[in-house]
Design a protein around this motif. Structure first.
Motif, short mmCIF file in Angstrom:
data_model
loop_
_atom_site.label_atom_id
_atom_site.label_comp_id
_atom_site.label_asym_id
_atom_site.label_seq_id
_atom_site.Cartn_x
_atom_site.Cartn_y
_atom_site.Cartn_z
N THR A 95 -5.85 9.12 0.10
CA THR A 95 -4.48 9.27 0.40
C THR A 95 -3.80 7.89 0.71
N SER A 96 -4.41 6.92 -0.02
CA SER A 96 -3.65 5.72 -0.24
C SER A 96 -4.16 5.27 -1.44
N SER B 255 0.92 5.32 0.80
CA SER B 255 0.19 6.51 1.19
C SER B 255 0.98 7.54 1.47
N THR C 116 0.88 -1.28 -0.10
CA THR C 116 -0.02 0.09 0.08
C THR C 116 0.89 1.37 -0.05
#
Length: 595
Positions: free
Chosen positions: A88-89, A58, A56
């Motif tokens: 935001t990710s 971010s 992920t």
């Protein structure tokens, strides 16, 4: 989460250029404005504990953002995902292998496509990196070898398990020695033939996979590479390439017996054996050439020199000054993504060390964006894109920041409606119109025009055209038909009888001007009796056309081109499209769209 990707492939940014027609000022790439949003901060890439191949990305948000572009470069592929301003990710799955290292950036973008890019964040591979400092020692009688190396700089996710070593006889590919899961950093082999060349490769491994190999030759008895290879086209016969080089400093286990010149059109697929330090080879001047040379002795031939690129020779086009495009930059749709590919990697050429891709609506306003290619990438994907018609332009950016257009293409995303049989009309001669096909197999002058009602002269026309045989075919655009069925407008013509060229004709009241507004030669190997994808874009005072994805000409000012023409016809005011054949031509047009 809504996401959009664009995919771009660039091939050899410094590769040979082909001519285009340009009348008027050339297009320039957009540059960020002083009010562009700032870059996102605190960019982090975190692997999933349960599935380490996924991760992920971010970041902390930036102000005044319309969307973000998340660029993940892996194994030469730059995947750019567009995410909304509220995100935001981004979860990343299915990219790369265990040996893949990722370089990640996040760019802010406002509605105009301007913004700022974060610093690069690195996410290292699951598998270890390559072993380092490989060194070989061969015995005095050349029948044995000992190798040593040091551990890789990155042991991989979870640590290092061991090494694999393999010694191969180069002449026939036979493995003569190997070791698997070796926990030491040494390897030995005996029983070697002193006259043979061997290749040792060493890899590191852990539970997720194996590193790339580090390798070295064991006592080569063939010559080194020749030096100073150059290749130039003949001034009088540019299809002939003169090649010259210097003898290698090390000739191997015997004197030089000759050289091999390996060459071809955009690839190395032909070989010429010679004994001197010069040779002549043939590659059509309309295609970029590649040339390399290797030296040979009684034991065999050495390695090729680096490929020498031989550019295309431009053809003088009477309708205006020339600009250039790069035939090795591919721009293609891939579902809702744009796919750009280049022969060489971004950052690998001195001429254009950076790559810049812009996406703009072909007409009016709409989704707009731009992206810099990450160094080391050869493929960029960008998207997904909203439905619409977009002009995608790829620029090479020099060391001083100057941008040079390399390729452009109009891409249509979403559902296009093909014109039906009821939307065509024969205005002269004969044609068979069924479904989405206009078939014109009859000799003589034949003309078919669309009856689709339109109010705008701006258009994107696409069709698949096939010339079975004969003199050629034409595609009408910005056309109109008067009460006597006389056509005014322009035709984009595939015209073998006009020196094997694509030409742009200007028509007025049924008569064509003898001097074309634009002309460019067919590419080498252009085939008849094959369906070719044609795109014609008319917007304002400009016209652009491509065949099978390759731009064949662009006129930045129809008004200037018409004023320079000896016929001085008035500018066309029609909104229609159509097709024509003449003389003995037999052609068909299928799947025509007009947007």
């Amino acid at each position: 989460m809504h996401a959009t990707r664009i995919r771009v492939i660039a091939a050899g940014l410094a590769a040979a250029m082909i001519p285009l027609v340009v009348v008027g000022p050339g297009a320039r790439a957009a540059t960020p404005t002083p009010t562009a949003p700032t870059a996102p901060t605190a960019v982090v890439a975190q692997r999933s504990p349960s599935q380490p191949s996924d991760f992920t990305v971010s970041w902390k948000p930036a102000a005044a953002v319309d969307h973000y572009n998340v660029s993940v470069t892996a194994a030469g592929r730059d995947t750019v995902t567009i995410v909304p301003a509220t995100a935001t990710s981004l979860a990343v799955t299915g990219l790369g292998e265990p040996t893949t290292n990722y370089r990640i950036t996040v760019s802010s973008r406002d509605a105009a496509g301007d913004g700022t890019t974060s610093a690069v964040t690195n996410l290292y591979s699951l598998a270890p990196w390559v072993p380092r400092s490989l060194a070989l020692t061969r015995s005095a009688d050349l029948t044995a070898v000992t190798a040593t190396w040091t551990a890789p700089a990155w042991p991989g996710y979870g640590g290092l398990n061991g090494y694999d070593a393999k010694l191969v006889r180069v002449s026939d590919g036979v493995v003569v020695g190997s070791a698997s899961n070796n926990t030491t950093t040494t390897f030995s082999a005996t029983g070697l033939d002193p006259k043979r060349l061997y290749r040792l490769s060493v890899t590191a491994r852990n539970e997720y996979g194996t590193s790339a190999a580090v390798g070295a030759n064991v006592a080569s008895y063939v010559p080194e590479q020749p030096g100073g290879a150059v290749a130039t086209r003949d001034a009088r016969n540019p299809s002939v390439i003169h090649v010259a080089w210097k003898a290698p400093a090390w000739t191997g286990g015997g004197p030089i017996t000759g050289y091999q010149v390996v060459y071809g059109p955009n690839t190395l697929n032909r070989t010429l054996a010679v004994t001197g330090l010069t040779a002549d080879v043939t590659v059509p001047y309309t295609i970029g050439g590649l040339v390399a040379v290797r030296a040979c002795n009684v034991n065999g031939c050495g390695y090729l020199t680096g490929s020498v690129k031989v550019p295309v020779i431009g053809v003088t086009i009477p309708s205006g000054p020339l600009t250039t495009t790069n035939p090795f930059v591919g721009i293609e749709p891939l579902g809702s993504l744009i796919h750009v590919e280049t022969r060489g990697t971004v950052g690998s050429t001195a001429l254009y060390p950076r790559l810049y891709v812009s996406v703009r609506p072909t007409f009016g306003t709409g989704f707009t964006d731009a992206q810099w290619g990450q160094n080391g990438a050869q493929v960029m994907t960008f998207g997904p894109l909203p439905s619409g018609t977009y002009t995608v332009v790829v620029h090479g950016v020099g060391a001083a920041g100057a941008q040079t257009e390399l390729a452009r293409k109009v891409l249509v995303f979403g559902t296009l409606t093909q014109l039906t049989a009821a939307q065509w009309k024969v205005v002269r001669g004969q044609a068979t119109i069924t479904g989405n096909t206009v078939d014109m197999p009859f000799s003589g002058e034949n003309r078919v025009m669309s009856t689709k009602a339109r109010t705008s002269q701006d258009m994107v026309l696409t069709t698949r055209a096939r010339l079975r045989f004969g003199w050629g075919y034409g595609v009408w655009f910005r056309s109109s038909v008067d009460a006597a069925n006389l056509v005014s407008g322009y035709t984009f013509q595939y015209d073998p009888m006009y020196g094997n060229a694509f030409i742009l004709r200007h028509w007025y009241k049924g008569t064509e001007c003898s001097a074309p507004l634009a002309r460019t030669n067919f590419p080498a190997g252009f085939a008849e009796n094959v369906a070719h994808a044609l795109v014609v874009v008319a917007q304002g005072d400009t016209v652009w056309a491509s065949v099978d994805g390759t731009e064949v000409f662009r006129i930045n000012s129809l008004a200037a081109a018409a004023a320079a023409s000896p016929c001085h016809y008035p500018l066309a005011t029609g909104t229609g499209i159509g097709f024509r054949t003449w003389s003995t031509s037999s052609a068909s047009f299928t799947g025509t769209t007009l947007s």
